[in-house]
Design a protein around this motif. Structure first.
Motif, PDB file in Angstrom:
ATOM      1  N   ILE A   1      -2.870   1.360  -4.577  1.00 29.66           N
ATOM      2  CA  ILE A   1      -3.938   2.120  -3.939  1.00 29.66           C
ATOM      3  C   ILE A   1      -4.508   3.178  -4.885  1.00 29.66           C
ATOM      4  CG2 ILE A   1      -2.345   3.749  -2.829  1.00 29.66           C
ATOM      5  CD1 ILE A   1      -5.671   2.424  -1.395  1.00 29.66           C
ATOM      6  N   THR A   2      -3.668   3.763  -5.730  1.00 32.80           N
ATOM      7  CA  THR A   2      -4.145   4.765  -6.693  1.00 32.80           C
ATOM      8  C   THR A   2      -4.970   4.104  -7.786  1.00 32.80           C
ATOM      9  OG1 THR A   2      -2.146   6.053  -6.257  1.00 32.80           O
ATOM     10  CG2 THR A   2      -3.440   6.648  -8.218  1.00 32.80           C
TER      11      THR A   2
ATOM     12  N   ALA B   1       3.059   2.239   5.041  1.00 32.37           N
ATOM     13  CA  ALA B   1       3.920   3.157   5.782  1.00 32.37           C
ATOM     14  C   ALA B   1       3.345   3.370   7.177  1.00 32.37           C
ATOM     15  CB  ALA B   1       4.020   4.492   5.055  1.00 32.37           C
ATOM     16  N   SER B   2       4.232   3.501   8.148  1.00 33.51           N
ATOM     17  CA  SER B   2       3.801   3.847   9.497  1.00 33.51           C
ATOM     18  C   SER B   2       3.263   5.269   9.495  1.00 33.51           C
ATOM     19  CB  SER B   2       4.986   3.734  10.469  1.00 33.51           C
ATOM     20  OG  SER B   2       4.719   4.397  11.681  1.00 33.51           O
TER      21      SER B   2
ATOM     22  N   GLY C   1      -8.058   4.774  -4.406  1.00 34.79           N
ATOM     23  CA  GLY C   1      -7.817   5.338  -3.086  1.00 34.79           C
ATOM     24  C   GLY C   1      -6.675   6.326  -3.094  1.00 34.79           C
ATOM     25  N   SER C   2      -6.072   6.524  -1.928  1.00 36.12           N
ATOM     26  CA  SER C   2      -4.970   7.473  -1.793  1.00 36.12           C
ATOM     27  C   SER C   2      -4.058   7.033  -0.659  1.00 36.12           C
ATOM     28  CB  SER C   2      -5.499   8.880  -1.509  1.00 36.12           C
ATOM     29  OG  SER C   2      -6.004   8.948  -0.177  1.00 36.12           O
ATOM     30  N   ALA C   3      -2.949   7.761  -0.512  1.00 37.83           N
ATOM     31  CA  ALA C   3      -1.990   7.448   0.541  1.00 37.83           C
ATOM     32  C   ALA C   3      -2.562   7.638   1.935  1.00 37.83           C
ATOM     33  CB  ALA C   3      -0.732   8.307   0.375  1.00 37.83           C
TER      34      ALA C   3
ATOM     35  N   LEU D   1       0.804  -1.217   0.000  1.00 37.31           N
ATOM     36  CA  LEU D   1       0.000   0.000   0.000  1.00 37.31           C
ATOM     37  C   LEU D   1       0.839   1.271   0.000  1.00 37.31           C
ATOM     38  CD1 LEU D   1      -2.716  -1.046   2.622  1.00 37.31           C
ATOM     39  CD2 LEU D   1      -2.826  -1.237   0.127  1.00 37.31           C
ATOM     40  N   SER D   2       2.160   1.137   0.099  1.00 35.67           N
ATOM     41  CA  SER D   2       3.003   2.322   0.211  1.00 35.67           C
ATOM     42  C   SER D   2       4.055   2.453  -0.876  1.00 35.67           C
ATOM     43  CB  SER D   2       3.711   2.327   1.581  1.00 35.67           C
ATOM     44  OG  SER D   2       2.770   2.379   2.617  1.00 35.67           O
TER      45      SER D   2
END
Length: 223
Positions: free
Chosen positions: A135-136, A172-173, A140-142, A129-130
């Motif tokens: 995700i794009t 990403a955390s 979705g988005s970050a 996802l990072s």
């Protein structure tokens, strides 16, 4: 303004065979770390997948409302992945900051918080996802990694339903952007080893120095 994350639309989720970069494979023997509560009202074992939920965690796959869902377990860990090469950028630091982020108070004894470091016993396949554009492509988005957790959990449920053979997701955390958080789901249960590499309560004397340094750097209080 923070980035907006829309509700997931499963119809927009692509076939993962279209782009191999969307799935990150962790080779057997990859080191991961997690902090769990070994005591208190809801004690857990280091390898135990939480089947009650969703609670306030970002990628809980359980359906609403919160309940016990045997086939929808989750276990969170962090991956040692940073170019900084410093102890403050370690998987342990990421665990510490993630677990105690709501109060920014590291309580070393309450609930017997315990650090476990382990290596996966088989390769694991995680939706990235990072470090990919999945995700794009999926609409979705970050913000899935840092925005409203309720919406992120809706995405987690949709991902789990669409790609049931994945072991989980990696993102990403939200507190240490260079770190990577892994949410393992029920298919990954057989990827955990019989024993961890390390199993240390946070109130052990040998952890005092490193915990104090991490807390001082990020403005946390240690009790």
């Amino acid at each position: 303004m923070s980035e907006y994350l829309s509700a997931p639309d499963i119809a927009a989720f692509p076939d993962l065979a279209r782009d191999r970069s969307w799935v990150r494979e962790l080779p057997r023997g990859t080191a991961l770390a997690r902090i769990f509560t070994a005591g208190g009202p809801h004690p857990m074992a280091w390898h135990e997948f939480r089947t009650y939920g969703p609670i306030d965690a970002r990628f809980d796959p359980q359906p609403e409302p919160p309940s016990e869902t045997v086939d929808a377990g989750v276990l969170y860990a962090t991956l040692e992945q940073s170019s900084l090469g410093e102890e403050h950028a370690s998987a342990f630091a990421s665990c510490l900051l993630e677990v105690f982020q709501s109060t920014r108070i590291v309580r070393r004894a309450t609930g017997a918080p315990t650090l476990a470091i382990f290596e996966n016993a088989r390769p694991m396949r995680l939706l990235d996802l990072s470090d990919s554009d999945w995700i794009t492509v999926a609409g979705g988005s970050a913000a899935i990694s840092s925005g409203d957790r309720m919406v992120s959990r809706a995405w987690a449920r949709a991902i789990r339903a669409t790609y049931p053979n994945l072991d989980g997701v990696i993102s990403a955390s939200s507190v240490v952007p260079t770190a990577r958080v892994v949410a393992l789901w029920s298919p990954a249960i057989d990827a955990l080893p019989r024993h961890p590499i390390a199993h240390l309560r946070l109130d052990r004397d040998e952890l005092t120095g490193v915990i104090d340094r991490i807390a001082a750097r990020y403005g946390y209080v240690v009790l």
